[in-house]
Enzyme design. Sequence first.
Site, PDB file in Angstrom:
ATOM      1  N   HIS A  94      -5.219   5.957   2.786  1.00 51.84           N
ATOM      2  CA  HIS A  94      -4.678   5.475   1.428  1.00 51.84           C
ATOM      3  C   HIS A  94      -5.029   3.936   1.246  1.00 51.84           C
ATOM      4  O   HIS A  94      -4.427   3.283   1.894  1.00 51.84           O
ATOM      5  CB  HIS A  94      -3.098   5.817   1.260  1.00 51.84           C
ATOM      6  CG  HIS A  94      -2.583   5.436  -0.022  1.00 51.84           C
ATOM      7  ND1 HIS A  94      -1.835   6.464  -0.949  1.00 51.84           N
ATOM      8  CD2 HIS A  94      -2.457   4.332  -0.827  1.00 51.84           C
ATOM      9  CE1 HIS A  94      -1.302   5.724  -2.076  1.00 51.84           C
ATOM     10  NE2 HIS A  94      -1.781   4.489  -2.029  1.00 51.84           N
ATOM     11  N   HIS A  96      -5.434   0.408   1.163  1.00 56.09           N
ATOM     12  CA  HIS A  96      -4.355  -0.766   1.375  1.00 56.09           C
ATOM     13  C   HIS A  96      -4.927  -1.900   1.824  1.00 56.09           C
ATOM     14  O   HIS A  96      -5.916  -1.880   2.562  1.00 56.09           O
ATOM     15  CB  HIS A  96      -3.239  -0.233   2.378  1.00 56.09           C
ATOM     16  CG  HIS A  96      -3.743   0.188   3.812  1.00 56.09           C
ATOM     17  ND1 HIS A  96      -4.280   1.413   3.729  1.00 56.09           N
ATOM     18  CD2 HIS A  96      -3.870  -0.461   4.965  1.00 56.09           C
ATOM     19  CE1 HIS A  96      -4.748   1.509   4.997  1.00 56.09           C
ATOM     20  NE2 HIS A  96      -4.617   0.456   5.684  1.00 56.09           N
TER      21      HIS A  96
HETATM   22  P1  5GP Z   1      -5.435   0.385   8.820  1.00 62.55           P
HETATM   23  O1  5GP Z   1      -5.666   0.723  10.197  1.00 62.55           O
HETATM   24  O2  5GP Z   1      -5.536   2.128   8.166  1.00 62.55           O
HETATM   25  O3  5GP Z   1      -6.150  -0.300   8.005  1.00 62.55           O
HETATM   26  O4  5GP Z   1      -3.662   0.037   8.555  1.00 62.55           O
HETATM   27  C1  5GP Z   1      -2.587   1.136   8.736  1.00 62.55           C
HETATM   28  C2  5GP Z   1      -1.384   0.276   9.025  1.00 62.55           C
HETATM   29  O5  5GP Z   1      -0.278   0.810   8.235  1.00 62.55           O
HETATM   30  C3  5GP Z   1      -1.298  -0.198  10.451  1.00 62.55           C
HETATM   31  O6  5GP Z   1      -1.265  -1.404  10.427  1.00 62.55           O
HETATM   32  C4  5GP Z   1       0.183   0.399  10.830  1.00 62.55           C
HETATM   33  O7  5GP Z   1       0.882  -0.144  11.592  1.00 62.55           O
HETATM   34  C5  5GP Z   1       0.906   0.636   9.464  1.00 62.55           C
HETATM   35  N1  5GP Z   1       1.374   1.974   9.418  1.00 62.55           N
HETATM   36  C6  5GP Z   1       1.071   3.129   9.806  1.00 62.55           C
HETATM   37  N2  5GP Z   1       2.194   3.978   9.361  1.00 62.55           N
HETATM   38  C7  5GP Z   1       3.295   3.346   8.918  1.00 62.55           C
HETATM   39  C8  5GP Z   1       4.888   3.531   8.423  1.00 62.55           C
HETATM   40  O8  5GP Z   1       5.183   4.596   8.427  1.00 62.55           O
HETATM   41  N3  5GP Z   1       5.371   2.358   7.926  1.00 62.55           N
HETATM   42  C9  5GP Z   1       4.684   1.205   7.893  1.00 62.55           C
HETATM   43  N4  5GP Z   1       5.591   0.308   7.195  1.00 62.55           N
HETATM   44  N5  5GP Z   1       3.403   0.671   8.430  1.00 62.55           N
HETATM   45  C10 5GP Z   1       2.884   1.871   8.802  1.00 62.55           C
HETATM   46 ZN    ZN Z   2      -1.538   8.378  -0.509  1.00 60.96          ZN
END
Ligand code: 5GP
Ligand code: ZN
Length: 110
Positions: A94, A96
């Site tokens: 998703h 972000h």
């Molecule tokens: P990506 O690696 O996809 O760029 O970042 C995903 C981020 O989402 C990671 O830094 C991880 O710590 C955070 N994250 C994953 N699951 C959760 C959750 O359930 N709650 C929160 N607050 N952060 C999450």
């Molecule tokens: Zn979503």
Amino acid sequence: MCIFCEIIAGNIPSTKVYEDDNILAFKDINPVAPVHIIVVPKVHIESANEINSENSKYISYIFEKISEIAKSQGIDSYRVINNCGEDAGQTVKHLHFHIIGGVKMGEKII
Ligand code: 5GP
Ligand code: ZN
């Protein structure tokens, strides 16, 4: 529903720092710096690869709000990171943006 859609829906708790009709910002569960905020559009967009002329308004809106969100966390210097796809380390499908700050970072990106 993806995990961030569950957070948006309120089915999974999060520490919200900003919310309006279009976007949500909340604290990362596993912070890499004193300030680590995740900002998401409320509509489910899988990654930066899916940004198009229909949904780009949510992305520009996020960038309109980023300085306000950062300021609310006491910082005016920060990194904004988007990981797009597997090689870049995108774990949540998703779109972000990470707002990371509160620490002196090096000049190198990786
Ligand atoms: P990506 O690696 O996809 O760029 O970042 C995903 C981020 O989402 C990671 O830094 C991880 O710590 C955070 N994250 C994953 N699951 C959760 C959750 O359930 N709650 C929160 N607050 N952060 C999450
Ligand atoms: Zn979503």
